[in-house]
Design an enzyme around this catalytic site. Structure first.
Site, PDB file in Angstrom:
ATOM      1  NE  ARG A 233      22.027 -32.373  59.784  1.00 39.25           N
ATOM      2  CZ  ARG A 233      21.118 -32.314  58.999  1.00 39.25           C
ATOM      3  NH1 ARG A 233      21.545 -32.378  57.852  1.00 39.25           N
ATOM      4  NH2 ARG A 233      19.769 -32.228  59.157  1.00 39.25           N
ATOM      5  CD  GLU A 262      18.757 -25.699  57.302  1.00 39.66           C
ATOM      6  OE1 GLU A 262      18.332 -26.449  56.779  1.00 39.66           O
ATOM      7  OE2 GLU A 262      20.053 -25.660  57.618  1.00 39.66           O
ATOM      8  CG  HIS A 280      20.820 -27.378  54.045  1.00 40.62           C
ATOM      9  ND1 HIS A 280      20.394 -27.815  55.371  1.00 40.62           N
ATOM     10  CD2 HIS A 280      21.698 -28.419  53.895  1.00 40.62           C
ATOM     11  CE1 HIS A 280      20.661 -28.994  55.654  1.00 40.62           C
ATOM     12  NE2 HIS A 280      21.653 -29.336  54.752  1.00 40.62           N
TER      13      HIS A 280
END
Length: 524
Positions: A233, A262, A280
């Site tokens: 994370r 993000e 990601h």
């Protein structure tokens, strides 16, 4: 009919599973504008979302009647869990479906942090530059890898790193040390031991304890030339500290798949040559997307029916503060209580929880889950984790807890429901890899997963019973998927898993058999 709404795109297998349920209406809202979603969600039982739907305070306040929200993925940054709790909405996520994908992404970054092959590929293919001397790396073999968090992902990273000949050490105060040492990984209670490693990777949830877990103070204790990986994370490593120490060379290399904000396509970390960053991609495999959709759909079905709430994040107890082995028993307790209630007849007078082994230390925490499971079949949506104890007391239902040392199984949970017509006691345990099993029904031993449609058939133990039961089911075009038999003292008990729904007429025929003591249906 229960209503399940899918707010964001999921793999088609999720829709297939949902639409195969006769008691569930599926609403596909994946193409609906987000400002129109609340009107559709309102009145639904369960919503499945991903990161594209902002489930903040405004959204939650506008979806009155929603009972559960399934986040099809791990992160719940887009969900206001506190607001959900205020409105009685159970929040669940899908924490293990993308495990292998995240593990393999971590290994990609680990390997690249040692060899910087991404940059060398780009230099050759884009710049047409052939300079082997420019791309000297280091070997993983013989180096030390520090793993922060040894759960589903961290533990698998550790096993794979051992395969490269690395020495692996882990820090995780929430696991039994034997979970690490049994696979050849060193366990430490001293976080500074991790900071001395050649490579460090982090695999923890994002919470108050772990945000900025690696900051200036921790980086200062690291060896010069350390290599850091974060595929968990954003924000577990302080990004400002990371940037500064990558620039001054204290950190030789960083592999990053996640950022605080993000999308993060303008982050200054992207300008550094000693950083490999991916957008990601931890869960971005075809297999993990199918697994996520499958798990999310199955969780939504169980939540809609009120059977249990797998991986619930706002339960009345803080599961993150419990030992790792306890959490699977929470769902199992609710399931076996629901199972026992379906096999019982008459008004419930008493619900007793039996806990054998180390799990007995947490029996008080487990009781509320037994109450919800036991009362769900009779009270439906009127019962939840918040009001279960109050409702039981109001209805004059006595509750009790009995604890004993381990016997036969390292840990075992049983729920006994007593009515005017007798009592039913179901026992279960958790095998390795969190596999749930029901192992006793009353005094009969059995062994099956608590999932699916089933007939529980108690009979006198004489020849011809299986033939008679099979004949009745065959004549009704009901296929037997599995058959488990327990025997003792002139009686037998069969658990028959079937593919089709069992009608009242078929059940009546089974009960009419001369050898039948009782036959009942259940679904988990």
């Amino acid at each position: 009919m229960k209503k399940v709404i899918v707010c964001d795109a999921i793999h088609p297998v999720g829709f297939e599973i949902l639409r195969a349920q006769k008691d569930i209406e599926v609403i596909d809202a994946t193409s609906v504008p987000k400002d129109e979603l609340p009107a559709l969600v309102k009145g639904c039982d369960v919503a499945i979302t991903r990161s594209s739907t902002d489930c903040g305070k405004e959204f939650i306040n506008s979806v009155i009647g929603l009972k559960a929200l399934v986040r099809a993925g791990v992160g719940v940054d887009n969900v206001d869990i506190d607001e959900c709790s205020k409105h009685g909405i159970i929040v669940m996520n899908v924490p293990t479906a993308n495990t292998i994908a995240a593990v393999e992404m971590t290994m990609c970054h680990l390997l690249n942090s040692a060899r910087n092959y991404i940059a060398s590929v780009n230099d050759l293919q884009q710049n047409k530059t052939w300079k082997r001397e420019k791309w000297y790396g280091t070997e993983l073999f013989g180096k030390t890898l520090g793993i922060i968090g040894f759960g589903n992902i961290g533990s698998r990273v550790g096993v794979r790193a051992l395969g490269f000949g690395m020495k692996v050490i882990t820090y995780d105060p929430y696991i039994e040390p034997s979970k690490a040492t049994s696979v050849g990984v060193e366990y430490t209670k001293n976080f500074d031991d991790i900071l001395k490693c050649d490579f460090i990777t982090i695999h923890t949830p994002k919470n108050k304890e772990t945000i900025n877990m690696i900051d200036e103070e921790q980086i200062a204790k690291m060896k010069d030339g350390v290599r850091l990986i974060n595929c968990a994370r954003g924000g577990l490593y302080n990004e400002d500290a990371l940037l500064k120490n990558l620039q001054n060379g204290k950190i030789a290399f960083a592999g990053i798949d996640v950022f605080v904000k993000e999308p993060s396509n303008t982050h200054p970390l992207l300008d550094l040559a000693n950083v490999s960053a991916t957008p990601h991609l931890g869960a971005n495999t075809l297999e993990s997307q199918e697994n996520i959709a499958r798990d999310a759909a199955e969780q939504a079905i169980q939540a809609a029916r009120g059977i249990c709430y797998p991986n619930a994040l706002n339960l009345p107890i803080k599961t993150e503060e419990l030992p790792a082995y306890v959490e699977p028993f929470i769902e199992l307790t609710s399931k076996i209580a629901y199972f026992a209630a379906q096999l019982s007849e008459g008004a419930i007078k008493n619900i007793t929880l039996f806990a054998n082994g180390d799990i007995a230390e947490h029996a008080n925490n487990m009781l509320v889950f037994a109450l919800v499971g036991a009362l769900k079949s009779s009270l439906g949506e009127a019962i939840n984790y918040v009001n279960a104890s109050f409702v039981a007391e109001e209805k004059g239902i006595e509750t009790a807890i009995q604890t004993k040392p381990a016997s036969g199984y390292k840990n075992k949970i049983s729920v006994q429901i007593t009515t005017d017509n007798g009592s039913v006691k179901i026992g279960g345990t958790i095998f390795d890899d969190d596999e749930q099993r029901i192992v006793t029904i009353g005094d009969f031993k059995t062994d099956f997963k608590p999932k699916g449609r089933m007939i529980v058939f108690k009979n006198t133990d004489v020849p011809g019973v299986i033939r008679d039961v099979s004949s009745i089911l065959a004549s009704a075009n009901i296929n037997i998927a599995d058959f488990r038999l327990g025997r003792g003292d002139g009686e037998a008990l069969a658990v028959i898993l079937v593919d089709q729904e069992v009608s009242k007429e078929v059940l009546a025929k089974l009960n009419a058999l001369e050898t039948c003591i009782w036959a009942r249906c259940a679904e988990l």
